[in-house]
Scaffold this motif. Structure first.
Motif, mmCIF file in Angstrom:
data_model
loop_
_atom_site.group_PDB
_atom_site.id
_atom_site.type_symbol
_atom_site.label_atom_id
_atom_site.label_comp_id
_atom_site.label_asym_id
_atom_site.label_seq_id
_atom_site.Cartn_x
_atom_site.Cartn_y
_atom_site.Cartn_z
ATOM 1 N N GLN A 1 9.721 -2.207 -13.155
ATOM 2 C CA GLN A 1 8.909 -1.802 -14.308
ATOM 3 C C GLN A 1 8.381 -3.021 -15.050
ATOM 4 O OE1 GLN A 1 11.871 0.567 -16.290
ATOM 5 N NE2 GLN A 1 12.735 -1.168 -17.385
ATOM 6 N N SER A 2 7.395 -2.787 -15.900
ATOM 7 C CA SER A 2 6.829 -3.889 -16.682
ATOM 8 C C SER A 2 7.778 -4.233 -17.814
ATOM 9 C CB SER A 2 5.477 -3.469 -17.255
ATOM 10 O OG SER A 2 5.630 -2.280 -18.009
ATOM 11 N N GLY A 3 7.921 -5.524 -18.080
ATOM 12 C CA GLY A 3 8.659 -5.973 -19.256
ATOM 13 C C GLY A 3 7.635 -6.442 -20.277
ATOM 14 N N ASP A 4 7.645 -7.750 -20.565
ATOM 15 C CA ASP A 4 6.647 -8.351 -21.452
ATOM 16 C C ASP A 4 5.490 -8.798 -20.561
ATOM 17 O OD1 ASP A 4 5.420 -9.363 -23.624
ATOM 18 O OD2 ASP A 4 6.720 -11.102 -23.887
ATOM 19 N N LYS B 1 0.812 -1.221 0.000
ATOM 20 C CA LYS B 1 0.000 0.000 0.000
ATOM 21 C C LYS B 1 0.842 1.267 0.000
ATOM 22 C CE LYS B 1 -4.193 -1.946 1.957
ATOM 23 N NZ LYS B 1 -5.132 -1.973 3.084
ATOM 24 N N GLN B 2 2.054 1.181 0.574
ATOM 25 C CA GLN B 2 2.899 2.386 0.629
ATOM 26 C C GLN B 2 3.587 2.684 -0.703
ATOM 27 O OE1 GLN B 2 3.191 -0.335 2.575
ATOM 28 N NE2 GLN B 2 5.300 -0.691 3.281
ATOM 29 N N SER B 3 3.537 1.725 -1.651
ATOM 30 C CA SER B 3 4.146 1.943 -2.974
ATOM 31 C C SER B 3 3.108 2.489 -3.961
ATOM 32 C CB SER B 3 4.719 0.639 -3.525
ATOM 33 O OG SER B 3 5.791 0.200 -2.730
ATOM 34 N N VAL B 4 3.604 3.182 -4.972
ATOM 35 C CA VAL B 4 2.724 3.774 -5.994
ATOM 36 C C VAL B 4 3.303 3.475 -7.370
ATOM 37 C CG1 VAL B 4 1.787 5.932 -6.932
ATOM 38 C CG2 VAL B 4 1.998 5.660 -4.459
ATOM 39 N N ALA B 5 2.458 2.946 -8.275
ATOM 40 C CA ALA B 5 2.883 2.722 -9.663
ATOM 41 C C ALA B 5 2.633 3.998 -10.460
ATOM 42 C CB ALA B 5 2.106 1.555 -10.270
ATOM 43 N N ASN B 6 3.631 4.409 -11.223
ATOM 44 C CA ASN B 6 3.513 5.642 -12.016
ATOM 45 C C ASN B 6 3.313 5.329 -13.488
ATOM 46 O OD1 ASN B 6 3.997 7.172 -9.710
ATOM 47 N ND2 ASN B 6 6.212 7.115 -10.010
ATOM 48 N N ASN B 7 2.630 6.254 -14.174
ATOM 49 C CA ASN B 7 2.438 6.186 -15.638
ATOM 50 C C ASN B 7 1.965 4.808 -16.099
ATOM 51 O OD1 ASN B 7 3.442 8.866 -15.817
ATOM 52 N ND2 ASN B 7 5.515 8.078 -15.714
ATOM 53 N N VAL B 8 0.877 4.351 -15.474
ATOM 54 C CA VAL B 8 0.323 3.031 -15.835
ATOM 55 C C VAL B 8 -0.451 3.161 -17.145
ATOM 56 C CG1 VAL B 8 -1.225 1.175 -15.101
ATOM 57 C CG2 VAL B 8 0.174 2.373 -13.407
ATOM 58 N N GLU C 1 5.627 1.642 -13.875
ATOM 59 C CA GLU C 1 6.918 1.783 -13.200
ATOM 60 C C GLU C 1 6.649 2.066 -11.723
ATOM 61 O OE1 GLU C 1 9.989 5.233 -13.532
ATOM 62 O OE2 GLU C 1 10.464 3.828 -15.155
ATOM 63 N N ILE C 2 7.295 1.275 -10.845
ATOM 64 C CA ILE C 2 7.125 1.462 -9.397
ATOM 65 C C ILE C 2 8.487 1.807 -8.799
ATOM 66 C CG2 ILE C 2 6.276 0.443 -7.248
ATOM 67 C CD1 ILE C 2 4.757 -1.622 -8.951
ATOM 68 N N PRO C 3 8.665 3.055 -8.339
ATOM 69 C CA PRO C 3 9.960 3.418 -7.736
ATOM 70 C C PRO C 3 10.081 2.898 -6.310
ATOM 71 C CG PRO C 3 8.489 5.326 -7.794
ATOM 72 C CD PRO C 3 7.741 4.189 -8.420
ATOM 73 N N TYR C 4 11.333 2.846 -5.821
ATOM 74 C CA TYR C 4 11.663 2.451 -4.436
ATOM 75 C C TYR C 4 11.167 1.041 -4.098
ATOM 76 C CZ TYR C 4 11.430 7.537 -4.689
ATOM 77 O OH TYR C 4 11.545 8.833 -5.118
ATOM 78 N N PHE C 5 11.208 0.133 -5.076
ATOM 79 C CA PHE C 5 10.605 -1.190 -4.859
ATOM 80 C C PHE C 5 11.244 -2.194 -5.817
ATOM 81 C CE2 PHE C 5 7.238 -4.157 -6.315
ATOM 82 C CZ PHE C 5 6.846 -4.727 -5.111
ATOM 83 N N THR C 6 11.578 -3.394 -5.313
ATOM 84 C CA THR C 6 11.987 -4.492 -6.212
ATOM 85 C C THR C 6 11.194 -5.736 -5.845
ATOM 86 O OG1 THR C 6 13.802 -5.150 -4.749
ATOM 87 C CG2 THR C 6 14.359 -3.681 -6.595
ATOM 88 N N VAL C 7 10.764 -6.465 -6.846
ATOM 89 C CA VAL C 7 9.954 -7.662 -6.620
ATOM 90 C C VAL C 7 10.798 -8.770 -6.007
ATOM 91 C CG1 VAL C 7 8.400 -9.326 -7.731
ATOM 92 C CG2 VAL C 7 8.658 -7.066 -8.678
ATOM 93 N N SER C 8 12.036 -8.906 -6.502
ATOM 94 C CA SER C 8 12.889 -10.016 -6.064
ATOM 95 C C SER C 8 13.379 -9.820 -4.630
ATOM 96 C CB SER C 8 14.097 -10.128 -6.986
ATOM 97 O OG SER C 8 14.907 -8.973 -6.851
ATOM 98 N N GLY C 9 13.395 -8.572 -4.170
ATOM 99 C CA GLY C 9 13.944 -8.288 -2.839
ATOM 100 C C GLY C 9 15.450 -8.092 -2.862
ATOM 101 N N ILE C 10 16.031 -7.913 -4.057
ATOM 102 C CA ILE C 10 17.481 -7.689 -4.151
ATOM 103 C C ILE C 10 17.840 -6.373 -3.442
ATOM 104 C CG2 ILE C 10 17.460 -6.443 -6.374
ATOM 105 C CD1 ILE C 10 20.007 -8.093 -7.072
ATOM 106 N N GLN C 11 18.970 -6.383 -2.737
ATOM 107 C CA GLN C 11 19.392 -5.196 -1.992
ATOM 108 C C GLN C 11 20.886 -4.947 -2.179
ATOM 109 O OE1 GLN C 11 18.316 -6.138 2.042
ATOM 110 N NE2 GLN C 11 16.368 -5.059 1.902
#
Length: 424
Positions: free
Chosen positions: A414-417, A303-310, A381-391
């Motif tokens: 960001q979205s790929g395919d 909820k604290q994340s925001v997707a931009n330019n969807v 595109e979602i800033p300040y966020f990674t799906v994999s959890g890489i740090q």
């Protein structure tokens, strides 16, 4: 590798510029290239490698040009192609647009570049930043440059010049992950993976050594630490500056970075990804009259994340007309040349749901041809966020003068395919 010669041709097959590196293939052999290409096209057997006798042509097309390498040996084709694409990259760096006019307007520079990029059929200096130090587009400077080759060309560190100075020493690290997802019409995820890259913008003085630490599962296993979330990276590819022997022995990413912008590494994570923006669609087609479309988009991320330019791209029949839209947020528009409705949402908070309805008229005479059923595609595109959890756990900057430097880290997903199939 050993390419015998490199040619740049126009669309009619006329040689604009060429460079003979080995002299073991007759330069007139290129006259057969266009005939072979047209012959293969007519037979529907277009191939990236074509042969005539014992001469092989490896070619790529860019804009209104053909770039062709010839050889009469059993050369490493993938390396030749990597070189041809690098050639395009370097020419584009120099001339902004690579096309017939830019070759004709810059013959002298192109010849100098062909001389430096390859020697006796083997690639040499292919870094455009280093080449730009001594091959310039100003004629007066070209004369001066010939007498002095920068030490970078003969250095062990060929990607970075000596004597770089900055008032403020900083390095910016971008961790960018693209999500590839394919969802079938029943809502099941058929395939998904994450393709990531770590990009640097380096503004550091001198010859600094950098060490990058990630939450890499293999590294944590080697050191006996297994605290917190770790990531299993596959298909890891590094920039030439990374010391591979060090990485293979203890998984340390140690390197002297190129100045300015560069891609340090790319990787893939083969894992089940929950679609971050879930799409439900109902498309009802009433023959000879109308099409009703209802699309619901739900943010399935924190909820604290925001997707931009969807952008949600919904396919519509090619004979649809008279569009009418109703959206709970954002705006929808019809793009007739692509047979799409594009629903744009500037800011999409996690956990929220939005709705879009569209109504189209259909002609009374139906198109008898069966139309394809393209999927719904989503861009975001979602800033300040990674799906994999890489740090990025740490970035150490070591330079003999001992200056203090600031590393800045930014994460972007960001979205790929990203495709969702529909029933209609």
């Amino acid at each position: 590798m050993s390419a015998s010669a490199i040619f740049v041709l126009d669309l009619k097959g006329k040689v604009l510029i060429c460079r003979n590196y080995k002299g073991d293939v007759d330069m007139s052999e290129i006259d057969r290239f266009m005939h072979l290409l047209m012959q293969h096209e007519e037979e529907g057997l277009l191939c990236p490698v074509m042969s005539h006798g014992n001469v092989h042509f490896m070619w790529i097309k860019h804009s209104n040009l053909y770039l062709v390498a010839t050889t009469n040996k059993n050369s490493n084709a993938s390396l030749v192609y990597a070189f041809l694409y690098k050639l395009v990259e370097v020419f584009t760096e120099y001339f902004k647009e690579l096309e017939e006019e830019s070759i004709q307007d810059n013959f002298v520079v192109v010849y100098e570049l062909l001389d430096e990029l390859m020697d006796f059929g083997f690639p040499q200096t292919t870094d455009s930043k280093i080449l730009q130090e001594y091959i310039t587009q100003e004629g007066a400077k070209l004369e001066v440059a010939k007498s002095k080759v920068p030490t970078t060309v003969t250095n062990a560190v060929s990607w970075r010049s000596e004597g770089i100075k900055y008032k403020k020493n900083e390095v910016f690290i971008d961790v960018i992950e693209s999500i590839n997802v394919l969802v079938n019409a029943n809502g099941s995820v058929m395939s998904s993976d994450i393709v990531g890259s770590i990009k640097l913008k380096t503004m550091l003085s001198g010859m600094p050594e950098l060490r990058l630490g990630l939450n890499d599962r293999v590294l944590f296993g080697l050191t006996g630490r297994d605290k917190g979330k770790t990531v299993m990276m596959e298909d890891v590819k590094f920039h030439q500056c990374v010391r591979l022997s060090r990485f293979e022995s203890d998984r340390t990413i140690s390197f002297i970075p190129p100045d300015g912008e560069s891609e340090l590494m790319s990787y893939r994570i083969n894992t089940h990804v929950k679609p971050l923006i879930w799409i439900e669609s109902i498309i009802e087609k009433f023959s000879h009259s109308r099409v009703e479309i209802m699309v619901k988009a739900k943010g399935q991320f924190k909820k604290q994340s925001v997707a931009n330019n969807v952008e949600v791209r919904v396919p519509v029949p090619s004979d649809a007309d008279s569009p009418k839209f109703k959206t709970s947020t954002g705006n929808a528009k019809y793009v007739p040349e692509k047979n799409l409705v594009v629903w744009t949402i500037k800011s999409f908070p996690g956990g929220k749901e939005f709705l879009m309805r569209a109504h189209f008229g259909l002609p009374s005479v139906e198109n008898e041809e069966m139309e394809s059923k393209p999927p719904i595609t989503v861009k975001f595109e979602i800033p300040y966020f990674t799906v994999s959890g890489i740090q990025v756990r740490y970035m150490k900057i070591i330079e003999k003068s001992g200056y203090q430097a600031l590393p800045w880290v930014r994460y972007i997903t960001q979205s790929g395919d990203y495709q969702l199939r529909t029933n209609v």
